[in-house]
Design an enzyme around this catalytic site. Structure first.
Site, mmCIF file in Angstrom:
data_model
loop_
_atom_site.group_PDB
_atom_site.id
_atom_site.type_symbol
_atom_site.label_atom_id
_atom_site.label_comp_id
_atom_site.label_asym_id
_atom_site.label_seq_id
_atom_site.Cartn_x
_atom_site.Cartn_y
_atom_site.Cartn_z
ATOM 1 N N ARG A 96 0.839 -1.203 0.000
ATOM 2 C CA ARG A 96 0.000 0.000 0.000
ATOM 3 C C ARG A 96 0.872 1.251 0.000
ATOM 4 O O ARG A 96 1.985 1.256 0.515
ATOM 5 C CB ARG A 96 -0.907 0.046 1.243
ATOM 6 C CG ARG A 96 -1.995 -1.026 1.293
ATOM 7 C CD ARG A 96 -2.830 -0.827 2.553
ATOM 8 N NE ARG A 96 -4.027 -1.657 2.574
ATOM 9 C CZ ARG A 96 -4.112 -2.844 3.127
ATOM 10 N NH1 ARG A 96 -3.056 -3.380 3.715
ATOM 11 N NH2 ARG A 96 -5.246 -3.521 3.114
ATOM 12 N N GLY A 105 -7.673 7.061 -1.610
ATOM 13 C CA GLY A 105 -8.100 6.599 -2.924
ATOM 14 C C GLY A 105 -7.296 7.131 -4.090
ATOM 15 O O GLY A 105 -7.560 6.774 -5.241
ATOM 16 N N MET A 107 -3.914 6.844 -4.666
ATOM 17 C CA MET A 107 -2.812 6.009 -5.126
ATOM 18 C C MET A 107 -3.195 4.537 -5.015
ATOM 19 O O MET A 107 -4.308 4.206 -4.628
ATOM 20 C CB MET A 107 -1.546 6.348 -4.340
ATOM 21 C CG MET A 107 -1.006 7.731 -4.690
ATOM 22 S SD MET A 107 0.472 8.161 -3.776
ATOM 23 C CE MET A 107 -0.177 8.330 -2.122
ATOM 24 N N HIS A 468 -14.410 43.112 -8.649
ATOM 25 C CA HIS A 468 -15.450 43.883 -7.963
ATOM 26 C C HIS A 468 -16.553 42.962 -7.452
ATOM 27 O O HIS A 468 -17.001 43.066 -6.302
ATOM 28 C CB HIS A 468 -16.020 44.938 -8.921
ATOM 29 C CG HIS A 468 -17.154 45.731 -8.338
ATOM 30 N ND1 HIS A 468 -18.479 45.333 -8.454
ATOM 31 C CD2 HIS A 468 -17.169 46.869 -7.613
ATOM 32 C CE1 HIS A 468 -19.249 46.209 -7.832
ATOM 33 N NE2 HIS A 468 -18.484 47.156 -7.318
ATOM 34 N N SER A 776 -2.739 51.951 6.627
ATOM 35 C CA SER A 776 -3.545 50.774 6.331
ATOM 36 C C SER A 776 -3.179 50.303 4.930
ATOM 37 O O SER A 776 -3.301 51.076 3.972
ATOM 38 C CB SER A 776 -5.040 51.086 6.406
ATOM 39 O OG SER A 776 -5.798 49.921 6.152
ATOM 40 N N GLY A 778 -3.644 48.828 1.576
ATOM 41 C CA GLY A 778 -4.655 48.425 0.604
ATOM 42 C C GLY A 778 -4.019 47.406 -0.324
ATOM 43 O O GLY A 778 -3.532 47.744 -1.411
ATOM 44 N N THR A 779 -4.003 46.157 0.111
ATOM 45 C CA THR A 779 -3.191 45.151 -0.585
ATOM 46 C C THR A 779 -3.761 44.770 -1.948
ATOM 47 O O THR A 779 -3.038 44.187 -2.762
ATOM 48 C CB THR A 779 -3.027 43.895 0.280
ATOM 49 O OG1 THR A 779 -4.315 43.456 0.727
ATOM 50 C CG2 THR A 779 -2.140 44.192 1.475
ATOM 51 N N CYS A 843 -6.366 46.447 5.009
ATOM 52 C CA CYS A 843 -7.807 46.454 4.728
ATOM 53 C C CYS A 843 -8.132 45.882 3.349
ATOM 54 O O CYS A 843 -9.281 45.927 2.921
ATOM 55 C CB CYS A 843 -8.386 47.854 4.854
ATOM 56 S SG CYS A 843 -7.685 49.062 3.710
ATOM 57 N N TYR A 863 -3.610 45.096 13.183
ATOM 58 C CA TYR A 863 -4.936 44.538 12.931
ATOM 59 C C TYR A 863 -5.091 44.190 11.466
ATOM 60 O O TYR A 863 -4.329 44.645 10.607
ATOM 61 C CB TYR A 863 -6.036 45.518 13.354
ATOM 62 C CG TYR A 863 -6.138 46.762 12.495
ATOM 63 C CD1 TYR A 863 -6.922 46.788 11.343
ATOM 64 C CD2 TYR A 863 -5.435 47.914 12.835
ATOM 65 C CE1 TYR A 863 -6.994 47.920 10.539
ATOM 66 C CE2 TYR A 863 -5.506 49.059 12.044
ATOM 67 C CZ TYR A 863 -6.284 49.054 10.900
ATOM 68 O OH TYR A 863 -6.360 50.160 10.110
#
Length: 898
Positions: A96, A105, A107, A468, A776, A778-779, A843, A863
């Protein structure tokens, strides 16, 4: 010299549970069970290092492996009192796979290895059952031929069905010894016909072939797909477990089964499982026979007439129930176990951390902590944030049939059904007359906000996980499937085409925002009950985490949801969404079309009461918690009309002709709006806009503060790149505050800060920190500007990027730690050097992503802020990140939940 195999059983156990990286989950746990004295068939594990060597060296094996395997086989033989290939006392083996992460399940497995025309006679003699022996032999030939020789399983099934038809048999169990022997001859002839060579008789040749097949199965398509879906690295490889066969199909005193130490669906502390008498393991899951319940309680609950193991083999059941408790106490988690009973003797074949539903994961973690088996920190680590995400949203009934049209991106979790509409206006109109709708758009824009708000779910044919549609839907708690490329939307004819199928307006559509499935027709829903366990786990998480968790919210409804989910304030209040309300958009457009500043101010004066009223309610709901308000960010042309009717309405309300409106729309069009006239650039060119917004903010705060705990007002300037931009716009904020405070005779505390969403801002954060009281990140935009990728268009090529390893994950979903993350680190460090104690948060959408939250914990952000429905996820993820940082995460336990 490298050690390639580890033996277990018979008092010689070389591995332990903590060696999963080397021995895989199955091998490590077999060794652990043997070490604590449980009845485990002896065997040995070939390490995952051999798999790595195998693929790195042209599918060849390291020197010395053959000798090690022979030593392992001798170890098994000495314990079992049998010999591999011996005619009188034949040793049979199972082979096994065993990766470090469970891949059920995916292999390959081979049972009854070692049978040939001689050893089958020995099996007949030792078992006293010719039918069992020939059946085991044909099972082995069929399984080996399929897995090792590549001869499809169905060829053998056809021969079996033909024989049953000729003899008038209905069930496999109707076949007698001579039938199986005759069928075996047909199987062997089939093998030679399709492969050109006879079926291998030498047991060691069989064993080498089986080991190679298991290693090869690490790279089969289903295993590759499973690894991609579950983020399992290819470099881990798989171990191979070789073990003495024990037989659950020797007669009526034999059985095989699978069980969970607790109910994997509900988490209840009840023994849960199934078994079959006189069967091998694959029979339980193959569906050929109806499995029986382990317990009388399970039998009664499912109204079964078949005897439970508790009734049929009471002594075996008592032993198994005791082992269940031993394993759960030893591993301190719910276990998934496999067992076989051979002539009344119980053997344990496997234990592993059991897969469970989100509701069960929550209950089991809390219960184990209450029972003292694990700590609260460990309980927090046992519940994956993604499981909490599922608990917060309606889900499709897993038992329901689905007519899946296509699959897009699972942009916002949950499920919804409704009648298909193609415009926001239609969505609102249909809902007003009592219909439930699904809004389908090529892509959404801020003008669709009303329709998105009333729709049950949102479908787009373009856009990515942070488009969006995705961002707004998550904020609203609406399920959303985005970027469904197979969908073609014809708004004019009100029809949607999916791979040749036409779905018309008014047809029922169901969206599964957790999987991305677009389904024709209605599918029944289920809504999990969070209950007290959820609240308790969140309390534990809050006591552990360091980072605060706020919400992105701009409406009173959003703010209420955020508070109900435990948000500690608002980290992003987007003021532009307030402008799109039907009673306000007219004044916004009047302001945009005004010929001079006086005209703009007149329109803005009409808008200010609306903004003030919104902020009053939000401040009251947040009741003293910080509220970060971003001043107007999008370019003004986004507020302008697109349809002829809307253009006419704007012309009438502004007192100008249609041509003037069309000219204004044309003049304001931008080639690249993301980098255009937006953010702080609006505040500098049209300072009266920011002045109006700030007056509304401070008037609201002053009005609320005598009656309620005053909120900490944080005014945030968007898209700042230079210190001078911040100086100019901050002056507007401060002047508006002074004007309001002087007029009202009262002051309230407030802060002015900026979003860090441009690489230049991150690099010059030390300059900005001289004027900013908080940052903050804004990524969303920081990722776009750092990588030069539009988040709305990335879906078209991101799959290819994943396949080629350009990005391990979509950088708009989980932060690009090496690039965008480095900018976050730099900005945080430089900002705090210039301004000790500077508060720094995030944020963007990454604020609700568990992997990104772990990165932010490492950077030391104060945060994260995310959509209201992701607040519990962020709270849990922040706690788990804190656990890992301070060493209370118990890595081996966290790994076991992967």
């Amino acid at each position: 010299m490298s050690k390639w195999i580890y033996m277990f059983g018979g008092g010689r156990t070389e591995g332990r549970a903590g060696m999963k990286d080397l021995l895989g989950g199955k091998g490590a746990n077999l060794a652990e069970m043997a070490a604590i004295g449980l009845p485990v068939p002896p065997g040995f594990t070939i390490t995952a290092d051999v798999c790595t060597f195998y693929y790195a060296n042209g599918r060849t094996y390291p020197a010395g492996l053959d000798d090690a395997i022979e030593a392992g086989v001798a170890h098994i033989a000495s314990i079992m009192g049998a010999s591999f290939g011996d005619r009188k006392q034949p040793l049979l083996l199972s082979v096994r796979s065993g990766a470090r992460a469970s891949m059920p399940g995916m292999m390959d497995t081979i049972l009854n290895l070692g049978l040939n025309d001689d050893t089958v006679l020995g099996l007949i003699e030792t078992s006293g059952d010719a039918r069992f022996a020939w059946d085991s032999y044909r099972r082995f030939v069929q399984m080996y031929s399929d897995v090792v020789l590549g001869i499809g399983h169905h060829y053998f099934e056809e021969l079996l069905e033909d024989l049953k038809a000729d003899r008038g048999y209905v069930l496999d169990t109707d076949l007698q010894a001579e039938d199986w022997k005759e069928l075996l001859g047909s199987y062997k002839a089939l093998v030679e016909q399709r492969s050109g060579v006879p079926f291998p008789d030498d047991p060691y040749d069989q064993l080498r072939g089986a080991i190679g097949a298991v290693f090869s199965s690490w790279m089969n398509q289903r295993a590759i797909t499973y690894r991609r879906l579950h983020d399992i690295p290819e470099a881990w490889g798989t171990a191979v477990n070789v073990q003495a066969m024990v037989f659950g199909n020797m007669g009526s005193d034999c059985a095989t089964g699978v069980a969970f130490t607790r109910d994997p669906s509900t988490g209840d502390d009840t023994f849960f499982g199934e078994y079959l008498v006189n069967a091998q393991g694959e029979d339980v899951v193959a569906g050929i026979r109806t499995p029986q319940h382990l317990t009388i309680r399970g039998k009664q609950a499912n109204q079964s007439d078949l005897p439970a193991l508790e009734e049929l083999m009471p002594d075996v059941f008592c032993q198994l129930d005791a082992i269940r408790r031993i394993l759960e106490k030893h591993y301190r988690d719910m276990q998934d176990i496999e067992f076989t009973v051979q002539r009344g003797v119980l053997w344990m074949l496997q234990t592993r951390t059991g897969k469970r539903t989100p509701a069960a994961a929550l209950k089991i973690a809390v219960d184990l902590a209450r029972e003292g088996l694990i700590t609260r920190e460990e309980a927090v680590m046992r519940v994956d944030p993604g499981q909490v995400d599922q608990l917060l949203h309606p889900m499709l009934d897993p038992r329901a049939i689905r007519d899946v049209l296509t699959t897009g991106l699972p942009a916002s979790p949950g499920a919804a059904s409704g009648k298909l509409v193609f415009s926001a206006a239609d969505a609102e109109a249909w809902v007003r007359r009592g219909e439930k709708v699904i809004l389908a758009r090529v892509e959404t824009s801020p003008e669709d906000i009303g329709g998105m708000h009333v729709a049950e779910g949102v479908l787009t044919s373009r856009g990515g996980m942070t488009s969006h549609a995705a961002v707004v839907a998550r904020g609203m708690g609406r399920p959303c499937v985005a970027g469904a490329g197979a969908v073609r939307i014809n708004v004019t004819d009100r029809v949607m085409t999916v791979l040749g199928r036409e779905i018309r307006e008014g047809d029922i559509l169901t969206l599964d925002g957790s999987t991305g499935q677009v389904i024709h027709g209605a599918v029944p829903m289920v809504r999990p009950d969070l209950g007290k366990d959820f609240s308790l786990l969140m309390e534990w998480a809050d006591s552990i985490r360091r980072m605060g968790v706020r919400a992105n919210a701009e409406t009173p409804a959003d703010a209420r949801v955020a508070r109900s989910f435990g948000a500690e304030g608002i980290g992003l209040c987007r003021t532009e969404h307030m402008f799109f309300e039907p009673g306000r958009i007219v004044h916004v457009r009047q302001m945009i079309l005004a010929r001079d500043e006086d005209g703009r101010r007149q329109a803005l004066d009409l808008l200010r009461p609306y903004q003030r009223a919104d902020f009053i309610e939000i401040f009251r709901i947040m009741h003293g918690l910080p509220v970060t308000i971003r001043l107007l960010d999008p370019p003004l042309h986004e507020f302008l009309p697109h349809t002829d009717a809307d253009i006419q309405e704007v012309a009438d309300s502004a007192g100008v002709d249609v041509r003037t409106v069309r000219q204004a729309i044309a003049q304001m069009a931008e080639s690249n709006p993301m980098l255009g006239h937006r953010g702080c650039r609006l505040g500098i060119t049209f300072p009266e806009i920011y002045a109006m917004q700030c007056q509304a903010i401070f008037e609201a705060a002053v009005e609320v503060s005598p009656k309620d705990a005053p909120s900490m007002v944080e005014v945030m300037i968007p898209l700042v790149a230079t210190r001078r931009e911040l100086e100019l716009t901050k002056a507007i904020v401060d002047q508006a505050a002074k004007d309001v405070f002087d007029r009202c005779g009262k002051t309230i505390p407030y802060k002015v800060g900026t979003m860090i969403e441009l690489p230049r801002a991150a690099l010059r954060a030390g300059d900005l920190a001289d004027d900013a009281e908080f940052f903050s990140f804004g990524t969303n935009d920081l990722t776009q500007t750092a990588l030069g990728i539009s988040r709305d268009d990335a879906a078209h090529f991101m799959d290819a990027y994943h396949r080629h390893g350009v990005y391990a994950k979509d950088p708009f979903v989980s932060i690009d730690c090496e690039g965008v993350g480095e900018l976050v680190k730099i900005a945080t460090a430089r900002g705090r050097t210039a301004h000790p104690g500077l508060k720094v948060g995030v944020c963007g959408e990454h604020g609700g992503d568990p992997d990104s939250i772990e990165f932010f914990e490492g950077v030391g952000l104060d945060y994260v802020s995310c959509s209201p429905y992701r607040v519990p996820i962020a709270r849990l993820a922040a706690a788990r990140s804190a656990c890992r940082r301070i060493g209370n995460g118990h890595k081996e336990l966290a790994d076991s939940t992967a």
